[in-house]
Motif scaffolding. Sequence first.
Motif, PDB file in Angstrom:
ATOM      1  N   LEU A   1      51.499  31.950 104.164  1.00 26.85           N
ATOM      2  CA  LEU A   1      50.942  33.248 103.808  1.00 26.85           C
ATOM      3  C   LEU A   1      51.071  34.203 104.991  1.00 26.85           C
ATOM      4  N   VAL A   2      51.544  35.401 104.710  1.00 25.73           N
ATOM      5  CA  VAL A   2      51.701  36.436 105.729  1.00 25.73           C
ATOM      6  C   VAL A   2      50.474  37.342 105.643  1.00 25.73           C
ATOM      7  N   VAL A   3      49.685  37.390 106.710  1.00 31.48           N
ATOM      8  CA  VAL A   3      48.418  38.129 106.662  1.00 31.48           C
ATOM      9  C   VAL A   3      48.269  38.987 107.911  1.00 31.48           C
ATOM     10  N   THR A   4      47.555  40.088 107.764  1.00 30.98           N
ATOM     11  CA  THR A   4      47.256  40.916 108.925  1.00 30.98           C
ATOM     12  C   THR A   4      46.129  40.268 109.718  1.00 30.98           C
ATOM     13  N   GLU A   5      45.982  40.730 110.949  1.00 27.91           N
ATOM     14  CA  GLU A   5      44.948  40.151 111.802  1.00 27.91           C
ATOM     15  C   GLU A   5      43.550  40.390 111.234  1.00 27.91           C
ATOM     16  N   THR A   6      43.347  41.518 110.574  1.00 30.94           N
ATOM     17  CA  THR A   6      42.038  41.800 109.982  1.00 30.94           C
ATOM     18  C   THR A   6      41.806  40.980 108.714  1.00 30.94           C
ATOM     19  N   GLU A   7      42.895  40.633 108.007  1.00 34.50           N
ATOM     20  CA  GLU A   7      42.756  39.824 106.785  1.00 34.50           C
ATOM     21  C   GLU A   7      42.524  38.343 107.090  1.00 34.50           C
ATOM     22  N   LEU A   8      42.993  37.887 108.255  1.00 33.69           N
ATOM     23  CA  LEU A   8      43.028  36.452 108.543  1.00 33.69           C
ATOM     24  C   LEU A   8      41.687  35.741 108.384  1.00 33.69           C
ATOM     25  N   PRO A   9      40.571  36.241 108.930  1.00 43.20           N
ATOM     26  CA  PRO A   9      39.308  35.512 108.755  1.00 43.20           C
ATOM     27  C   PRO A   9      38.900  35.347 107.295  1.00 43.20           C
ATOM     28  N   LYS A  10      39.111  36.395 106.492  1.00 39.95           N
ATOM     29  CA  LYS A  10      38.747  36.314 105.075  1.00 39.95           C
ATOM     30  C   LYS A  10      39.657  35.349 104.329  1.00 39.95           C
ATOM     31  N   VAL A  11      40.941  35.344 104.672  1.00 38.73           N
ATOM     32  CA  VAL A  11      41.875  34.404 104.048  1.00 38.73           C
ATOM     33  C   VAL A  11      41.503  32.971 104.418  1.00 38.73           C
ATOM     34  N   THR A  12      41.183  32.751 105.683  1.00 36.50           N
ATOM     35  CA  THR A  12      40.773  31.420 106.129  1.00 36.50           C
ATOM     36  C   THR A  12      39.558  30.944 105.360  1.00 36.50           C
ATOM     37  N   ASP A  13      38.551  31.792 105.209  1.00 37.23           N
ATOM     38  CA  ASP A  13      37.333  31.399 104.484  1.00 37.23           C
ATOM     39  C   ASP A  13      37.636  31.081 103.025  1.00 37.23           C
TER      40      ASP A  13
ATOM     41  N   HIS B   1      55.887  35.159 113.959  1.00 35.63           N
ATOM     42  CA  HIS B   1      57.347  35.090 113.847  1.00 35.63           C
ATOM     43  C   HIS B   1      58.034  36.091 114.770  1.00 35.63           C
ATOM     44  N   LEU B   2      57.270  37.041 115.313  1.00 35.53           N
ATOM     45  CA  LEU B   2      57.834  38.130 116.093  1.00 35.53           C
ATOM     46  C   LEU B   2      57.131  38.228 117.444  1.00 35.53           C
ATOM     47  N   LEU B   3      57.881  38.588 118.477  1.00 41.36           N
ATOM     48  CA  LEU B   3      57.302  38.667 119.818  1.00 41.36           C
ATOM     49  C   LEU B   3      56.299  39.810 119.946  1.00 41.36           C
ATOM     50  N   GLN B   4      56.694  40.971 119.517  1.00 43.30           N
ATOM     51  CA  GLN B   4      55.837  42.150 119.597  1.00 43.30           C
ATOM     52  C   GLN B   4      55.908  42.834 118.241  1.00 43.30           C
ATOM     53  N   GLN B   5      54.746  43.225 117.714  1.00 41.65           N
ATOM     54  CA  GLN B   5      54.743  43.757 116.360  1.00 41.65           C
ATOM     55  C   GLN B   5      53.579  44.717 116.174  1.00 41.65           C
ATOM     56  N   SER B   6      53.786  45.663 115.300  1.00 42.13           N
ATOM     57  CA  SER B   6      52.732  46.599 114.934  1.00 42.13           C
ATOM     58  C   SER B   6      52.834  46.856 113.434  1.00 42.13           C
ATOM     59  N   PRO B   7      51.772  46.586 112.670  1.00 45.40           N
ATOM     60  CA  PRO B   7      50.486  46.022 113.081  1.00 45.40           C
ATOM     61  C   PRO B   7      50.602  44.529 113.417  1.00 45.40           C
ATOM     62  N   ALA B   8      49.500  43.944 113.899  1.00 41.86           N
ATOM     63  CA  ALA B   8      49.485  42.523 114.249  1.00 41.86           C
ATOM     64  C   ALA B   8      49.499  41.681 112.981  1.00 41.86           C
ATOM     65  N   ILE B   9      50.476  40.774 112.880  1.00 41.73           N
ATOM     66  CA  ILE B   9      50.667  39.936 111.695  1.00 41.73           C
ATOM     67  C   ILE B   9      50.621  38.478 112.112  1.00 41.73           C
ATOM     68  N   TRP B  10      50.039  37.646 111.232  1.00 43.47           N
ATOM     69  CA  TRP B  10      49.987  36.198 111.435  1.00 43.47           C
ATOM     70  C   TRP B  10      50.558  35.490 110.212  1.00 43.47           C
ATOM     71  N   TRP B  11      51.059  34.298 110.438  1.00 39.30           N
ATOM     72  CA  TRP B  11      51.588  33.455 109.371  1.00 39.30           C
ATOM     73  C   TRP B  11      50.789  32.158 109.372  1.00 39.30           C
ATOM     74  N   THR B  12      50.211  31.794 108.230  1.00 38.05           N
ATOM     75  CA  THR B  12      49.426  30.564 108.150  1.00 38.05           C
ATOM     76  C   THR B  12      49.999  29.654 107.070  1.00 38.05           C
ATOM     77  N   HIS B  13      50.302  28.421 107.453  1.00 39.09           N
ATOM     78  CA  HIS B  13      50.819  27.440 106.502  1.00 39.09           C
ATOM     79  C   HIS B  13      49.662  26.724 105.826  1.00 39.09           C
ATOM     80  N   ILE B  14      49.875  26.387 104.551  1.00 42.07           N
ATOM     81  CA  ILE B  14      48.798  25.796 103.750  1.00 42.07           C
ATOM     82  C   ILE B  14      49.284  24.520 103.069  1.00 42.07           C
TER      83      ILE B  14
END
Length: 334
Positions: A127-139, A154-167
């Motif tokens: 799942l590709v999620v923003t940094e602000t979405e990540l806590p809610k997605v985790t819960d 997946h990227l060295l520098q990015q705007s906005p901050a994005i995270w990838w979480t495997h499930i």
Amino acid sequence: MSPRSRMKPVAGTAAALLLAAGSGLLAGCGSDSRDNAAGGTHVVAAQAARHVRPQPPVQTTEADWKPVADTLGRTGTLMGNTVYRVPLPRKDLTVTTQGVTVKPGLSLGGYAAFAKYRHETMLMGDLVVTETELPKVTDALQAAGIEQTALHKHLLQQSPAIWWTHIHAMGDPVKLAQGVKAALAATSIPPASPPPATQPPIALDTAGIDKALGRKGTADGGIYKFSIARNETITDGTHVLPPAFGITTGINFQPLGDNKAAINGDFVMTAPEVQKVIQALRKGNIDIVELHNHSLNDQPRLFYMHFWATADGVTLAKALRPALDATNLVPPTT
């Protein structure tokens, strides 16, 4: 019962344990007392699992996955008659890195994949999620009993901050889909949309890229893509894991004009291959972004390495080829 008679079962158990230890049932060769202190039962179970033939996924049809599609409100693609893969791209985001506006197909293509086994269905995804979405997605994932097995970028520098979480999870397919839907509701991932009737042109020397990599790529949403499976069977100890679960080396080219491209993706590697790939990529001036695992118990143990570079497309493909050749992938076709 006399004290002596009460002691017999204990003595018998001790003898059995000693016999088991001596025969290697409690601990394998090379183990020490700390292994046994950690729990002999777990050691026995782990060794027993090595002798279990992993189950392959069950053959299915598109109709078998209609309840999952209906629950998610999204249609997937049945791959190899086993894995039902639902794309979850972040078409809602405008992500930039090092002056490049990243198309969803280059780096932002999440997915949820389902496969039926003898008794349960397996879910794996990214799942590709923003940094602000990540806590809610985790819960939401934790509330649904869906494991997170990796969290990375997946990227060295990015705007906005994005995270990838495997499930990962096992269970009833509809309940698994409900859990994924709850996680998606914690994001701004847009509703599914039909694919375009025609693919946009790829402004790259794709023939030259194919020749350099020894494989034929595919056009997808303006991105030129390669997905290459490993030349071996991957399991979690009890289930065979098909490549469509995301267990592939992925290489994506995004045209930048004048036959230049941005490349992003990841190599799937065993431990002895990791340093060879790093050295090959750096020799070609390709940046290393991240090194991590996607799963908790894959066999053989696999590592994934994300990369980034911009240059002439064919030049990048030639730089990537030695890294591909350093891993045990399905052999080149050209």
